[in-house]
Design an enzyme around this catalytic site. Structure first.
Site, PDB file in Angstrom:
ATOM      1  N   GLU A  45      12.984  15.314 184.868  1.00  0.00           N
ATOM      2  CA  GLU A  45      13.509  16.655 184.534  1.00  0.00           C
ATOM      3  C   GLU A  45      12.665  17.705 185.278  1.00  0.00           C
ATOM      4  O   GLU A  45      11.455  17.545 185.397  1.00  0.00           O
ATOM      5  CB  GLU A  45      13.359  16.860 183.020  1.00  0.00           C
ATOM      6  CG  GLU A  45      13.671  18.260 182.517  1.00  0.00           C
ATOM      7  CD  GLU A  45      13.223  18.471 181.052  1.00  0.00           C
ATOM      8  OE1 GLU A  45      12.198  17.902 180.624  1.00  0.00           O
ATOM      9  OE2 GLU A  45      13.922  19.223 180.345  1.00  0.00           O
ATOM     10  N   ASN A 108      19.135  24.119 182.723  1.00  0.00           N
ATOM     11  CA  ASN A 108      18.257  22.984 182.988  1.00  0.00           C
ATOM     12  C   ASN A 108      19.184  21.835 183.369  1.00  0.00           C
ATOM     13  O   ASN A 108      19.880  21.279 182.519  1.00  0.00           O
ATOM     14  CB  ASN A 108      17.458  22.668 181.711  1.00  0.00           C
ATOM     15  CG  ASN A 108      16.409  21.596 181.940  1.00  0.00           C
ATOM     16  OD1 ASN A 108      16.472  20.844 182.899  1.00  0.00           O
ATOM     17  ND2 ASN A 108      15.441  21.534 181.044  1.00  0.00           N
ATOM     18  N   LYS A 125      21.672  20.578 180.561  1.00  0.00           N
ATOM     19  CA  LYS A 125      21.059  20.166 179.280  1.00  0.00           C
ATOM     20  C   LYS A 125      21.683  20.890 178.097  1.00  0.00           C
ATOM     21  O   LYS A 125      21.761  22.116 178.075  1.00  0.00           O
ATOM     22  CB  LYS A 125      19.560  20.427 179.345  1.00  0.00           C
ATOM     23  CG  LYS A 125      18.749  19.854 178.187  1.00  0.00           C
ATOM     24  CD  LYS A 125      17.268  20.044 178.490  1.00  0.00           C
ATOM     25  CE  LYS A 125      16.355  19.502 177.442  1.00  0.00           C
ATOM     26  NZ  LYS A 125      14.929  19.690 177.797  1.00  0.00           N
ATOM     27  N   GLU A 144      12.350  26.893 176.357  1.00  0.00           N
ATOM     28  CA  GLU A 144      13.584  26.549 177.072  1.00  0.00           C
ATOM     29  C   GLU A 144      14.759  27.439 176.665  1.00  0.00           C
ATOM     30  O   GLU A 144      15.614  27.759 177.486  1.00  0.00           O
ATOM     31  CB  GLU A 144      13.939  25.075 176.851  1.00  0.00           C
ATOM     32  CG  GLU A 144      13.027  24.141 177.612  1.00  0.00           C
ATOM     33  CD  GLU A 144      13.570  22.736 177.703  1.00  0.00           C
ATOM     34  OE1 GLU A 144      14.706  22.550 178.141  1.00  0.00           O
ATOM     35  OE2 GLU A 144      12.834  21.815 177.319  1.00  0.00           O
ATOM     36  N   CYS A 170      15.889  14.801 178.842  1.00  0.00           N
ATOM     37  CA  CYS A 170      14.749  14.906 177.917  1.00  0.00           C
ATOM     38  C   CYS A 170      15.132  14.955 176.445  1.00  0.00           C
ATOM     39  O   CYS A 170      15.481  13.949 175.867  1.00  0.00           O
ATOM     40  CB  CYS A 170      13.872  16.090 178.293  1.00  0.00           C
ATOM     41  SG  CYS A 170      12.243  15.956 177.489  1.00  0.00           S
ATOM     42  N   ASN A 195      10.042  15.820 180.289  1.00  0.00           N
ATOM     43  CA  ASN A 195       8.704  16.430 180.280  1.00  0.00           C
ATOM     44  C   ASN A 195       8.345  16.554 178.805  1.00  0.00           C
ATOM     45  O   ASN A 195       8.825  17.468 178.125  1.00  0.00           O
ATOM     46  CB  ASN A 195       8.713  17.847 180.854  1.00  0.00           C
ATOM     47  CG  ASN A 195       8.835  17.903 182.361  1.00  0.00           C
ATOM     48  OD1 ASN A 195       7.846  18.030 183.077  1.00  0.00           O
ATOM     49  ND2 ASN A 195      10.062  17.833 182.854  1.00  0.00           N
TER      50      ASN A 195
END
Ligand code: CDV
Length: 309
Positions: A45, A108, A125, A144, A170, A195
């Site tokens: 990621e 993302n 994401k 995020e 993730c 991550n």
């Protein structure tokens, strides 16, 4: 049919590292994977930069340098070229910026590129962890929700001559809905990058639980959906902020068949027998015979818990 898949774990990417240098590291791992017979490589990621959502930025001028525009973006182009030359397909996580409908959007994102260099598709994401505003009581943040919109592409699955591949990123791996939706679309391989900070900023927990929950989520996803899992970490200490490694390849039986041993750049690979997943999907997890969607309503009707009595 056996296909060799590789997972390319990355060691830390520091704030001072250039994207050009990072991409050279990715190309070195791509070459190693190719040397080991891999047809596909899964990278982490947000692979091109440090995990920047740990930091507080207020304006696009401050954070836009972490984002990529266009596919391939100028920074990614050498990786796309090397992969096409070697005829290796890959999954790459990156921060995506685009202009659409007169607005700027940031996601993302992960892209899947075929061995012939064709862009097969993207995933943005869905399960964004952390907060929009800084919590301010820890040594780092997880912002995020500040930098990215929730993905708008659902959980896509892409057909390739080797296998049907589903992408996620993730935190998505902690949510079983992610994998079941992709499995219902016929995914035979799940690819994801992550991550994961060693420390949980929301509540204290022993560090070993971070690795355990990673493995638990991935192994159950593989078994319960009869699919192979390719999971690539960005690991080690980025400017002093530690992240777990544990990149792995998991068989549809739920067994780990390859696992990174370092917190550095490291390639793992395995010849994956796709019939193993097909067998599980014909027997214990034959969805068409055994699923009972008439009883699954709350999964899509509710977000949180609702108690009727
Ligand atoms: N990048 C992530 O999505 N990380 C989350 C952390 C914050 C829990 C993860 O699920 O690993």
């Amino acid at each position: 049919m056996s296909v060799v898949f590789a997972v390319a774990q990355m060691g830390p990417v520091h704030l001072a590292d250039t994207k050009e240098a990072v991409v050279q590291r990715l190309i070195a791992m791509l070459r190693e994977a190719h040397g080991r017979g891999a047809r596909w490589v899964t990278f982490p990621e947000l692979a091109l930069t440090t995990f920047f959502p740990r930091y507080i930025y207020d304006t696009p001028e401050e954070y836009d340098a972490f984002f990529e525009e266009g596919l391939p973006s100028p920074a990614m182009a050498p990786l796309f070229e090397a992969a096409k030359d070697l005829r290796v397909g890959f999954y790459l996580g990156y921060a995506e910026k685009l202009h659409e409908g007169g607005q700027v959007h940031r996601y993302n994102t992960a892209v899947l590129v075929g061995p012939d260099g064709a862009i097969l598709g993207k995933y943005r994401k869905v399960h964004l962890p952390g907060t929009k505003d800084p919590i301010g009581d820890g040594e780092f943040e997880h912002l995020e929700k500040r930098y990215f919109e929730v993905g708008d592409l659902g959980f896509p699955v892409f057909g390739t001559p080797d296998a049907r591949m589903g992408l996620c990123i993730c935190n998505d791996r902690r949510w079983p809905e992610t994998f079941r939706v992709m499995a219902l679309r016929g995914a035979e391989v799940f690819m994801l990058g992550y991550n994961t900070p060693t420390r949980n900023i929301h509540h204290p927990e022993p560090a070993h639980l971070r690795e355990f929950h990673n493995a638990l989520s991935l192994q159950s996803a593989a078994y319960q959906n009869g699919a192979w899992v390719m999971a690539a970490a960005k690991a080690g200490s980025e400017d002093g902020f530690a992240m777990i490694g544990g990149s792995c390849i998991i068989a549809p039986t739920g067994e780990v068949v390859a696992r990174a041993i370092s917190e550095d750049d490291e390639v793992i690979a395995h010849a994956c027998d796709l019939e193993l997943g097909a067998y599980i999907r014909r027997s214990v997890f034959d969805f068409a015979r055994h699923r009972r969607p008439e009883h699954y309503g709350p999964i899509t009707a509710q977000t949180g818990v609702e108690i009727a009595d």
